[in-house]
Design a protein around this motif. Structure first.
Motif, PDB file in Angstrom:
ATOM      1  N   THR A  53       0.822  -1.210   0.000  1.00 13.55           N
ATOM      2  CA  THR A  53       0.000   0.000   0.000  1.00 13.55           C
ATOM      3  C   THR A  53       0.853   1.255   0.000  1.00 13.55           C
ATOM      4  O   THR A  53       0.529   2.246  -0.665  1.00 13.55           O
ATOM      5  CB  THR A  53      -0.949   0.001   1.207  1.00 13.55           C
ATOM      6  N   ASN A  54       1.952   1.228   0.717  1.00  8.88           N
ATOM      7  CA  ASN A  54       2.835   2.383   0.734  1.00  8.88           C
ATOM      8  C   ASN A  54       3.499   2.613  -0.616  1.00  8.88           C
ATOM      9  O   ASN A  54       3.870   3.742  -0.957  1.00  8.88           O
ATOM     10  CB  ASN A  54       3.906   2.220   1.816  1.00  8.88           C
ATOM     11  N   LEU A  55       3.640   1.543  -1.409  1.00 11.31           N
ATOM     12  CA  LEU A  55       4.262   1.664  -2.724  1.00 11.31           C
ATOM     13  C   LEU A  55       3.258   2.015  -3.815  1.00 11.31           C
ATOM     14  O   LEU A  55       3.560   2.788  -4.720  1.00 11.31           O
ATOM     15  CB  LEU A  55       4.965   0.349  -3.089  1.00 11.31           C
ATOM     16  N   ALA A  56       2.055   1.429  -3.750  1.00 10.49           N
ATOM     17  CA  ALA A  56       1.069   1.582  -4.827  1.00 10.49           C
ATOM     18  C   ALA A  56      -0.065   2.527  -4.484  1.00 10.49           C
ATOM     19  O   ALA A  56      -0.846   2.895  -5.370  1.00 10.49           O
ATOM     20  CB  ALA A  56       0.510   0.214  -5.212  1.00 10.49           C
ATOM     21  N   LYS A  57      -0.224   2.868  -3.204  1.00 12.99           N
ATOM     22  CA  LYS A  57      -1.315   3.730  -2.738  1.00 12.99           C
ATOM     23  C   LYS A  57      -2.676   3.158  -3.160  1.00 12.99           C
ATOM     24  O   LYS A  57      -2.942   1.985  -2.931  1.00 12.99           O
ATOM     25  CB  LYS A  57      -1.119   5.163  -3.241  1.00 12.99           C
ATOM     26  N   GLY A  58      -3.522   3.948  -3.794  1.00 16.49           N
ATOM     27  CA  GLY A  58      -4.863   3.478  -4.158  1.00 16.49           C
ATOM     28  C   GLY A  58      -4.877   2.371  -5.177  1.00 16.49           C
ATOM     29  O   GLY A  58      -5.891   1.689  -5.354  1.00 16.49           O
ATOM     30  N   GLY A  59      -3.752   2.174  -5.868  1.00 14.91           N
ATOM     31  CA  GLY A  59      -3.673   1.115  -6.882  1.00 14.91           C
ATOM     32  C   GLY A  59      -3.233  -0.228  -6.331  1.00 14.91           C
ATOM     33  O   GLY A  59      -2.933  -1.144  -7.099  1.00 14.91           O
ATOM     34  N   THR A  60      -3.222  -0.379  -4.996  1.00 20.48           N
ATOM     35  CA  THR A  60      -2.787  -1.640  -4.376  1.00 20.48           C
ATOM     36  C   THR A  60      -3.560  -2.856  -4.906  1.00 20.48           C
ATOM     37  O   THR A  60      -2.947  -3.894  -5.186  1.00 20.48           O
ATOM     38  CB  THR A  60      -2.908  -1.562  -2.850  1.00 20.48           C
ATOM     39  N   PRO A  61      -4.915  -2.773  -5.067  1.00 17.94           N
ATOM     40  CA  PRO A  61      -5.624  -3.935  -5.632  1.00 17.94           C
ATOM     41  C   PRO A  61      -5.115  -4.309  -7.021  1.00 17.94           C
ATOM     42  O   PRO A  61      -5.057  -5.501  -7.373  1.00 17.94           O
ATOM     43  CB  PRO A  61      -7.085  -3.465  -5.679  1.00 17.94           C
ATOM     44  N   ILE A  62      -4.728  -3.310  -7.820  1.00 18.29           N
ATOM     45  CA  ILE A  62      -4.192  -3.580  -9.157  1.00 18.29           C
ATOM     46  C   ILE A  62      -2.851  -4.301  -9.054  1.00 18.29           C
ATOM     47  O   ILE A  62      -2.558  -5.209  -9.832  1.00 18.29           O
ATOM     48  CB  ILE A  62      -4.026  -2.273  -9.964  1.00 18.29           C
ATOM     49  N   SER A  63      -2.038  -3.904  -8.085  1.00 15.95           N
ATOM     50  CA  SER A  63      -0.743  -4.565  -7.874  1.00 15.95           C
ATOM     51  C   SER A  63      -0.933  -6.036  -7.517  1.00 15.95           C
ATOM     52  O   SER A  63      -0.203  -6.910  -8.000  1.00 15.95           O
ATOM     53  CB  SER A  63       0.044  -3.848  -6.769  1.00 15.95           C
ATOM     54  N   PHE A  64      -1.916  -6.319  -6.669  1.00 16.46           N
ATOM     55  CA  PHE A  64      -2.199  -7.712  -6.324  1.00 16.46           C
ATOM     56  C   PHE A  64      -2.722  -8.478  -7.545  1.00 16.46           C
ATOM     57  O   PHE A  64      -2.438  -9.665  -7.708  1.00 16.46           O
ATOM     58  CB  PHE A  64      -3.221  -7.781  -5.188  1.00 16.46           C
ATOM     59  N   VAL A  97      -7.442 -17.120  -4.404  1.00 12.35           N
ATOM     60  CA  VAL A  97      -6.562 -16.260  -3.604  1.00 12.35           C
ATOM     61  C   VAL A  97      -6.414 -14.880  -4.252  1.00 12.35           C
ATOM     62  O   VAL A  97      -6.338 -13.870  -3.547  1.00 12.35           O
ATOM     63  CB  VAL A  97      -5.187 -16.933  -3.396  1.00 12.35           C
ATOM     64  N   ILE A  98      -6.381 -14.818  -5.572  1.00 10.36           N
ATOM     65  CA  ILE A  98      -6.337 -13.513  -6.246  1.00 10.36           C
ATOM     66  C   ILE A  98      -7.545 -12.679  -5.832  1.00 10.36           C
ATOM     67  O   ILE A  98      -7.418 -11.508  -5.456  1.00 10.36           O
ATOM     68  CB  ILE A  98      -6.317 -13.681  -7.782  1.00 10.36           C
ATOM     69  N   ALA A  99      -8.732 -13.286  -5.907  1.00  7.06           N
ATOM     70  CA  ALA A  99      -9.965 -12.576  -5.532  1.00  7.06           C
ATOM     71  C   ALA A  99      -9.928 -12.159  -4.067  1.00  7.06           C
ATOM     72  O   ALA A  99     -10.328 -11.039  -3.709  1.00  7.06           O
ATOM     73  CB  ALA A  99     -11.181 -13.462  -5.807  1.00  7.06           C
ATOM     74  N   LEU A 100      -9.437 -13.041  -3.197  1.00  8.31           N
ATOM     75  CA  LEU A 100      -9.360 -12.744  -1.766  1.00  8.31           C
ATOM     76  C   LEU A 100      -8.413 -11.578  -1.495  1.00  8.31           C
ATOM     77  O   LEU A 100      -8.761 -10.630  -0.767  1.00  8.31           O
ATOM     78  CB  LEU A 100      -8.892 -13.981  -1.003  1.00  8.31           C
ATOM     79  N   TYR A 101      -7.228 -11.615  -2.095  1.00 15.60           N
ATOM     80  CA  TYR A 101      -6.240 -10.564  -1.873  1.00 15.60           C
ATOM     81  C   TYR A 101      -6.714  -9.207  -2.397  1.00 15.60           C
ATOM     82  O   TYR A 101      -6.506  -8.167  -1.754  1.00 15.60           O
ATOM     83  CB  TYR A 101      -4.915 -10.931  -2.539  1.00 15.60           C
ATOM     84  N   ILE A 102      -7.317  -9.212  -3.590  1.00 10.66           N
ATOM     85  CA  ILE A 102      -7.805  -7.948  -4.158  1.00 10.66           C
ATOM     86  C   ILE A 102      -8.869  -7.335  -3.256  1.00 10.66           C
ATOM     87  O   ILE A 102      -8.872  -6.127  -2.998  1.00 10.66           O
ATOM     88  CB  ILE A 102      -8.356  -8.173  -5.582  1.00 10.66           C
ATOM     89  N   THR A 103      -9.773  -8.184  -2.755  1.00 10.00           N
ATOM     90  CA  THR A 103     -10.829  -7.674  -1.873  1.00 10.00           C
ATOM     91  C   THR A 103     -10.252  -7.154  -0.562  1.00 10.00           C
ATOM     92  O   THR A 103     -10.660  -6.089  -0.067  1.00 10.00           O
ATOM     93  CB  THR A 103     -11.861  -8.783  -1.581  1.00 10.00           C
ATOM     94  N   ILE A 104      -9.288  -7.874   0.007  1.00 14.62           N
ATOM     95  CA  ILE A 104      -8.635  -7.421   1.241  1.00 14.62           C
ATOM     96  C   ILE A 104      -7.942  -6.077   1.007  1.00 14.62           C
ATOM     97  O   ILE A 104      -8.012  -5.164   1.843  1.00 14.62           O
ATOM     98  CB  ILE A 104      -7.622  -8.473   1.733  1.00 14.62           C
ATOM     99  N   ALA A 105      -7.286  -5.935  -0.154  1.00 11.65           N
ATOM    100  CA  ALA A 105      -6.604  -4.684  -0.482  1.00 11.65           C
ATOM    101  C   ALA A 105      -7.607  -3.539  -0.612  1.00 11.65           C
ATOM    102  O   ALA A 105      -7.371  -2.418  -0.133  1.00 11.65           O
ATOM    103  CB  ALA A 105      -5.806  -4.836  -1.773  1.00 11.65           C
ATOM    104  N   CYS A 106      -8.747  -3.815  -1.244  1.00 14.95           N
ATOM    105  CA  CYS A 106      -9.794  -2.787  -1.396  1.00 14.95           C
ATOM    106  C   CYS A 106     -10.327  -2.346  -0.037  1.00 14.95           C
ATOM    107  O   CYS A 106     -10.501  -1.146   0.222  1.00 14.95           O
ATOM    108  CB  CYS A 106     -10.941  -3.323  -2.253  1.00 14.95           C
ATOM    109  N   VAL A 107     -10.593  -3.312   0.838  1.00 16.81           N
ATOM    110  CA  VAL A 107     -11.116  -3.001   2.170  1.00 16.81           C
ATOM    111  C   VAL A 107     -10.102  -2.176   2.960  1.00 16.81           C
ATOM    112  O   VAL A 107     -10.457  -1.193   3.625  1.00 16.81           O
ATOM    113  CB  VAL A 107     -11.477  -4.293   2.931  1.00 16.81           C
TER     114      VAL A 107
END
Length: 433
Positions: free
Chosen positions: A31-42, A233-243
């Motif tokens: 999150t510190n590297l990608a900011k709001g784009g963290t879900p995209i990074s995952f 796991v992709i879906a889980l991580y993206i959702t966790i990142a969004c939350v």
């Protein structure tokens, strides 16, 4: 005759391997590297993992072996300096992952004591203590390791899915929700490099390869086990990142980088949520350390059996391979010497390199394994490009991490070269394996 592993159990192995300590350790860093784009990074990191899982599924079906990745590399390149160097890197990468899990445990553990006002114990003491404790369990009984992993997989998934369900509901009306909009994303290069720093959170799907010989109806179930586990796991991580990004300000995330998932539970569930996620993190990282100590010692044993490491590594100590003790000691050194970002970078560099090689093996053996050369070729190139992006980004922001990762890779191949130079040709009994 060993009990056959059903599809759901094979999927559990993959999901349990990925959703270990990685997500708890690297979410704040991402999150510190990608900011709001963290879900995209995952998503980017997950796409590379999914491509690679295709190659793994084809190789696992064609060459089922409990050596997993070690067998695939040897099958593709023969037993020599290159394959030995890659397999040594796999073992060292296990050690790096263990250090990452232990570091995460050390970061979350003080949160429980903070409720009593006692935070005087350094996180490194917790990290070292859990490695020593898990090593003792591995020496005591492998059956206990298996039971702990089975309980932990179910528990952490229930907690994380509960966090996701409550978190998604809590996003509505949250003032930080707008942080997910593209205007808060970092540049495409930073999104890719952030995804590669956290790539270690996906590497666990390769554990399915070690179970391939025992999976029932392998023609259908091996491929399904890989694809279903990775996509889930992709879906889980993206959702966790969004939350997470939608629940906390970037300054709050930066302040709680090492335990951000627990912090993200506070806006929705208060101190109870913080505590529950902390417990889940401790359980997950502990079980991941348990399982990875076992796996790392077996990798060390396999490469020694294949004449790619000194045969002394096939020796036993307290009824376990000597590699267990060596892996444990090396982990203690790594977790007490390296910073979290350096550990994560070194782990991602190692696995991106290894996965690029495995994809290349699948590309070269596409006729034998009846695989799609294009998918494996794209997977190999994608891993290579991602590796370059990671090194380039880290070279500008954390040059020491690059030097550490490069030293590990070069050291693995140099050690193998020296070993092969000293090895008597008659010892190469597995040359034509």
């Amino acid at each position: 005759m060993p009990t056959k592993i059903k599809l759901r159990d094979a999927i559990s192995i993959g999901v349990g391997g990925m959703v270990g300590g990685g997500i708890f350790a690297v979410l704040g860093l991402a999150t510190n590297l990608a900011k709001g784009g963290t879900p995209i990074s995952f998503l980017i990191a997950g796409a590379i993992a999914l491509l690679t899982s295709y190659s793994y599924s084809k190789l696992s079906f064609s060459y089922p072996d409990r050596g997993g990745t070690v067998r695939f590399v040897n099958q593709g390149f023969g037993i020599g300096v290159f394959s030995g160097g890659v397999n040594n890197l796999l073992w060292i990468s296990y050690i790096i992952m263990l250090a990452l899990y232990a570091s995460a445990f050390g970061s979350y553990a003080p949160n429980l004591l903070s409720m009593t006002g006692d935070q005087t114990i350094d996180s490194h003491i917790y990290a070292s203590g859990i490695v020593i404790f898990a090593t003792g369990i591995n020496y005591y009984s492998i059956a206990v390791v298996s039971k702990i992993e089975s309980i932990a997989v179910v528990t952490k998934l229930v907690i994380l899915l509960g966090f996701v369900a409550v978190g998604v509901y809590g996003l509505f009306g949250n003032p930080y929700l707008e942080q997910l909009s593209p205007q808060y994303w970092e540049s495409p290069f930073h999104l890719v490099s952030a995804g590669m720093v956290i790539f270690v959170a996906y590497e666990g799907f390769e554990l399915i390869a070690n179970a391939a010989p025992d999976i029932e109806n392998p023609e259908k179930n091996i491929s399904k086990a890989y694809s279903i586990s990775v996509i889930f796991v992709i879906a889980l991580y993206i959702t966790i990142a969004c939350v997470t990004v939608g629940s906390l300000g970037f300054d709050q995330i930066a302040g709680a980088e090492d335990y951000v998932l627990a912090e993200a539970a506070k806006p929705m569930l208060g101190q109870i949520g913080f505590t529950v996620i902390t417990v889940a993190a401790l359980l997950s990282t502990f079980s991941a350390i348990n399982a990875s100590l076992y796996g790392g010692s077996r990798v060390n044993y396999e490469i020694a059996e294949d004449d790619e490491a000194p045969h002394q590594f096939t020796g036993m100590f307290w009824n376990q391979p000597i590699g267990l003790l060596i892996t444990s000691v090396a982990t203690l050194v790594a977790v007490n010497v390296l910073a979290l970002e350096s550990i994560s970078t070194a782990g991602s560099v190692g696995f991106l390199f290894i996965f690029s090689v495995v994809n290349l093996v699948a590309y070269r053996l596409s006729k034998e394994i009846k695989g799609n050369r294009l998918i494996s070729g794209v997977g190999s190139v994608a891993c290579g490009v991602a590796l370059v992006a990671l090194i380039a980004q880290q070279f500008t922001s954390n040059r020491l991490s690059v030097y550490i990762a490069a030293s590990i890779v070069v050291g693995c191949f140099l050690a193998e070269f020296v070993f092969k130079q000293r090895e008597h040709p008659a010892q190469k009994k597995h040359e034509n394996r």
